[in-house]
Write a protein that holds these residues in place. Structure first.
Motif, PDB file in Angstrom:
ATOM      1  N   PRO A  48      -5.566  -9.982   1.387  1.00  0.00           N
ATOM      2  CA  PRO A  48      -5.401 -10.892   0.253  1.00  0.00           C
ATOM      3  C   PRO A  48      -4.767 -10.165  -0.922  1.00  0.00           C
ATOM      4  N   PRO A  49      -4.263 -10.906  -1.921  1.00  0.00           N
ATOM      5  CA  PRO A  49      -3.570 -10.263  -3.033  1.00  0.00           C
ATOM      6  C   PRO A  49      -4.256  -8.961  -3.425  1.00  0.00           C
ATOM      7  N   PRO A  50      -3.511  -7.885  -3.367  1.00  0.00           N
ATOM      8  CA  PRO A  50      -4.126  -6.577  -3.505  1.00  0.00           C
ATOM      9  C   PRO A  50      -4.733  -6.333  -4.875  1.00  0.00           C
ATOM     10  N   GLY A  51      -5.797  -5.581  -4.882  1.00  0.00           N
ATOM     11  CA  GLY A  51      -6.427  -5.168  -6.131  1.00  0.00           C
ATOM     12  C   GLY A  51      -5.840  -3.834  -6.573  1.00  0.00           C
ATOM     13  N   ASP A  52      -6.324  -3.299  -7.681  1.00  0.00           N
ATOM     14  CA  ASP A  52      -5.802  -2.016  -8.149  1.00  0.00           C
ATOM     15  C   ASP A  52      -6.196  -0.939  -7.174  1.00  0.00           C
ATOM     16  N   HIS A  53      -5.250  -0.124  -6.860  1.00  0.00           N
ATOM     17  CA  HIS A  53      -5.539   0.915  -5.881  1.00  0.00           C
ATOM     18  C   HIS A  53      -4.536   2.031  -6.020  1.00  0.00           C
ATOM     19  N   GLU A  54      -5.027   3.218  -5.984  1.00  0.00           N
ATOM     20  CA  GLU A  54      -4.124   4.363  -5.962  1.00  0.00           C
ATOM     21  C   GLU A  54      -3.875   4.711  -4.513  1.00  0.00           C
ATOM     22  N   GLY A  55      -2.651   4.793  -4.131  1.00  0.00           N
ATOM     23  CA  GLY A  55      -2.376   5.090  -2.727  1.00  0.00           C
ATOM     24  C   GLY A  55      -1.042   5.742  -2.631  1.00  0.00           C
ATOM     25  N   LYS A  93       1.133   9.099  -8.086  1.00  0.00           N
ATOM     26  CA  LYS A  93       1.135   8.356  -6.828  1.00  0.00           C
ATOM     27  C   LYS A  93       1.653   6.947  -7.014  1.00  0.00           C
ATOM     28  N   ALA A  94       2.204   6.432  -5.940  1.00  0.00           N
ATOM     29  CA  ALA A  94       2.567   5.013  -5.944  1.00  0.00           C
ATOM     30  C   ALA A  94       1.269   4.223  -5.994  1.00  0.00           C
ATOM     31  N   PHE A  95       1.280   3.057  -6.601  1.00  0.00           N
ATOM     32  CA  PHE A  95       0.049   2.267  -6.664  1.00  0.00           C
ATOM     33  C   PHE A  95       0.361   0.778  -6.639  1.00  0.00           C
ATOM     34  N   VAL A  96      -0.685   0.022  -6.365  1.00  0.00           N
ATOM     35  CA  VAL A  96      -0.562  -1.432  -6.259  1.00  0.00           C
ATOM     36  C   VAL A  96      -1.256  -2.065  -7.456  1.00  0.00           C
ATOM     37  N   THR A  97      -0.626  -3.065  -8.074  1.00  0.00           N
ATOM     38  CA  THR A  97      -1.324  -3.800  -9.139  1.00  0.00           C
ATOM     39  C   THR A  97      -1.506  -5.244  -8.734  1.00  0.00           C
ATOM     40  N   LYS A  98      -2.705  -5.722  -8.994  1.00  0.00           N
ATOM     41  CA  LYS A  98      -3.081  -7.066  -8.589  1.00  0.00           C
ATOM     42  C   LYS A  98      -2.205  -8.116  -9.274  1.00  0.00           C
ATOM     43  N   TYR A 107       3.974  -5.746  -4.581  1.00  0.00           N
ATOM     44  CA  TYR A 107       3.095  -5.288  -5.659  1.00  0.00           C
ATOM     45  C   TYR A 107       3.013  -3.779  -5.818  1.00  0.00           C
ATOM     46  N   TRP A 108       3.812  -3.072  -5.059  1.00  0.00           N
ATOM     47  CA  TRP A 108       3.775  -1.603  -5.171  1.00  0.00           C
ATOM     48  C   TRP A 108       4.614  -1.129  -6.355  1.00  0.00           C
ATOM     49  N   ASN A 109       4.097  -0.125  -7.023  1.00  0.00           N
ATOM     50  CA  ASN A 109       4.838   0.536  -8.106  1.00  0.00           C
ATOM     51  C   ASN A 109       5.135   1.963  -7.667  1.00  0.00           C
ATOM     52  N   TYR A 110       6.381   2.366  -7.817  1.00  0.00           N
ATOM     53  CA  TYR A 110       6.764   3.715  -7.414  1.00  0.00           C
ATOM     54  C   TYR A 110       7.153   4.510  -8.644  1.00  0.00           C
ATOM     55  N   PRO A 111       6.651   5.728  -8.777  1.00  0.00           N
ATOM     56  CA  PRO A 111       7.031   6.550  -9.934  1.00  0.00           C
ATOM     57  C   PRO A 111       8.555   6.601 -10.083  1.00  0.00           C
ATOM     58  N   ASP A 112       9.006   6.617 -11.337  1.00  0.00           N
ATOM     59  CA  ASP A 112      10.451   6.608 -11.603  1.00  0.00           C
ATOM     60  C   ASP A 112      11.130   7.867 -11.130  1.00  0.00           C
TER      61      ASP A 112
END
Ligand code: UD2
Ligand code: MN
Length: 581
Positions: free
Chosen positions: A33-40, A56-61, A128-133
């Protein structure tokens, strides 16, 4: 077509098409389901350890990731959204001619825009993934030999359109000595619109894709080299998730999921949607894909995270450029096409790196309907692909596992493969781990899916003791109709079988079995019973133990199981080794 050439083409078909995928029913899985905050990504323990102090790349809800592109506005142009395009009656003969030349229907390709849209085939979570610039820069390398023009340059457009500007250092194109006129001056002119971002180099002679890729890597200036085939369309945000894995661990080879694009109508089709697969092999080194073991998936917090894979199909992957050369690049003794995927993956895993498949990175690849080019003028009497496999096997498999390959391909044992001393030395100098370690820790599902083959008792042509007919697959493949007997041609291929200590009779990766107690068919080896078959060397009878009958040639020239009769010349067989080389 001479036999050698046609064998190469057969080998090509088997190696990457048709038999490619170890099919696993795709079950609908619960998409997270829509991902929660998570460092991964959580990754393996070793990766975690090394990366404790780097971003780290991370997911934001519910919040779209930093590199997500805007959804393109729909258009009605042909092929938009990856839809199929069709050839009209008046175009038929032209398109057939193009298909013969390129293995693609270029008439249809020419109708499709350079920046056409394709469907988003990723897991929803990927958005929803964020990748460091701060990522390493990439050189995308496209090697090509006699490719169609529009499919080639659409690849270039697609790479540029879908990559964040600051991550794409350049596109490096290396022409492997094409002789098609439209790839000459016209291509240079076309590439001028990219203002130097796209560089074109040409080989002075045909080197094959493997050496040409190494040359492309040498000519690149980015931190990471990304190889793509010269007929690809990149999906949304494909590059950051690949680079990110290399940023975190420079000894990672990052592999995108390869979607399919139809060679005729150019429809874009997702390969897997919800069930993760990874690259493996059987003992003749036909490339296979199978479902990722649960154990690996469970190590991750999100279903969209990368996972380790024993190997990959070959064409599409990213690697740290310096790491590629630290590993010695590809073995320069590999020729033209095939086996380089295994060489590089085994080398990486055994010498301390890892290969990962990255679900959020998807790239479409046009699978040809046949190989349109020759594998070159070579003096070899066995297919170059097999020769390449032998080099890989001799260097990386070690004594125990090498034997399984020669059990599967007994005909080539002892064939001269040239000097491998540099590769062997590299393995020693770098204390690379054994193939057994690799099998036990990385590719362990292969033990179940492609069990280690029992030793051969006899192999070669199954020839009448009195008479001149041999068992012959009669063009029947796996799952097809019954096999027969035909005049012996002593050339192997369709008259080439193996009988092993367990009583299985095999041909290529398949086994022979009867389903009706009468005729004999080519089927998967794991379907019981595959026999057992018993060959009495003295009489020559080949008995199916299950039904207690012997192999006989029928009136219809097909093989039938009949009551055993040692006086019938149609039931008495020699098994004679053949060495076409
Ligand atoms: C697969 C791989 C391919 C390569 C190959 C051999 C995918 C999607 N494709 O077959 O990348 O690893 O297996 O193992 O995984 N080319 C040359 N010189 C040659 C022959 C080919 O430059 O002598 C180019 C060709 O134009 C293309 C690339 O090499 O860009 C790969 O060749 P292919 O597309 O015929 O190989 P493919 O996709 O059947
Ligand atoms: Mn290809």
């Amino acid at each position: 077509m001479d036999r050698k050439r046609s064998e190469d083409k057969d080998a090509y078909k088997q190696h990457k098409h048709g038999a490619v995928v170890h099919m696993v029913e795709e079950k609908e899985e619960n998409i997270v389901p829509p991902p929660g905050d998570h460092e991964g990504p959580a990754g393996g323990d070793d990766v975690q350890g090394k990366t404790a102090d780097i971003p780290k790349a991370f997911v934001t809800k519910g919040k779209i990731g930093n590199y997500e592109p805007k959804e393109p506005s729909p258009s009605h142009a042909p092929g938009e959204n990856g839809d199929p395009v069709y050839t009209s009656m008046d175009e038929k003969s032209k398109s057939e001619q193009e298909i013969r030349q390129y293995g693609f229907n270029m008439v249809n390709s020419d109708k499709i825009a350079m920046n056409r849209t394709i469907p988003d085939t990723r897991l929803d979570e990927c958005k929803y993934w964020n990748y460091p610039d701060k990522q390493p820069t990439a050189s995308v390398i496209l090697v090509f030999h006699n490719e169609g023009f529009s499919t080639l340059v659409r690849t270039v457009h697609s790479v540029i359109n879908t990559s964040p500007k600051h991550m794409l250092k350049e596109v490096v194109m290396v022409d492997d000595f094409s002789d098609k006129e439209n790839l000459k001056g016209h291509l240079e002119d076309y590439l001028k619109q990219f203002n130097g971002l796209v560089k074109l180099y040409r080989n002075k002679e045909r080197e094959g894709l493997i050496r040409t890729r190494t040359r492309g890597a040498e000519l690149s200036t980015g931190d990471v080299i990304v190889f793509l085939d010269a007929h690809c369309e990149c999906n949304r945000n494909w590059l950051p998730p690949l680079l990110d894995r290399i940023r975190v661990d420079r000894k990672t080879m990052a592999v995108p999921i390869v979607d399919g694009i139809d060679w005729d109508n150019f429809q874009y089709r997702p390969v897997y949607s919800t069930v993760h697969h990874r690259g493996i092999f059987e003992w003749g080194f036909l490339y296979k894909e199978s479902q990722v073991p649960k154990k690996e998936l469970d190590k991750r917090a999100y279903n969209s995270e990368p996972y380790p894979s024993p190997t990959h199909a070959g064409g599409l992957f990213a690697m740290d450029r310096n790491y590629f050369f630290e590993l010695g690049g590809y073995d320069p003794g590999l020729r033209i096409w095939g086996g380089e995927n295994f060489e590089l993956s085994f080398k990486i895993w055994q010498c301390g790196g890892r290969v990962e498949w990255v679900p959020c990175s998807r790239v479409g690849h046009i699978y040809r309907n046949f190989m349109p080019y020759s594998t070159g003028q070579h003096k070899e009497k066995i297919p170059v692909i097999t020769l390449n496999y032998m080099r890989v096997v001799e260097v990386w498999l070690g004594e125990e596992f090498r034997e399984y390959f020669y059990t599967r391909e007994p005909m080539v044992r002892g064939y001269p493969i040239g000097d491998i001393s540099k590769q062997v030395q590299f393995k020693k100098d770098n204390n690379c781990k054994s193939f057994k370690w690799f099998m036990d820790n990385v590719a362990y599902e292969v033990y179940d899916l492609y069990p280690l083959p029992p030793r051969n008792k006899a192999w070669g042509e199954f020839k009448q003791k009195r008479g001149n007919k041999c068992w012959d697959s009669m063009g029947q493949g796996m799952g097809g109709g019954p096999i027969g007997a035909y005049y012996c041609h002593h050339g192997g291929s369709n008259q080439y079988y193996r009988l092993n200590e367990k009583g299985q009779i095999g041909t290529g990766e398949w086994c022979l079995r009867t389903e009706n107690g009468d005729t004999i068919h080519i089927r998967r080896c794991d379907v019981e019973p595959a026999g057992p078959w018993k060959w009495d060397e003295n009489t020559g009878l080949i008995r199916n133990v299950d039904v207690d009958k012997c192999v006989d040639i029928g009136e219809d020239n097909l093989l039938h199981l009949k009551s055993c009769d040692p006086s019938a010349p149609t039931q008495l067989w020699d098994i004679k080794e053949i060495y076409p080389w």
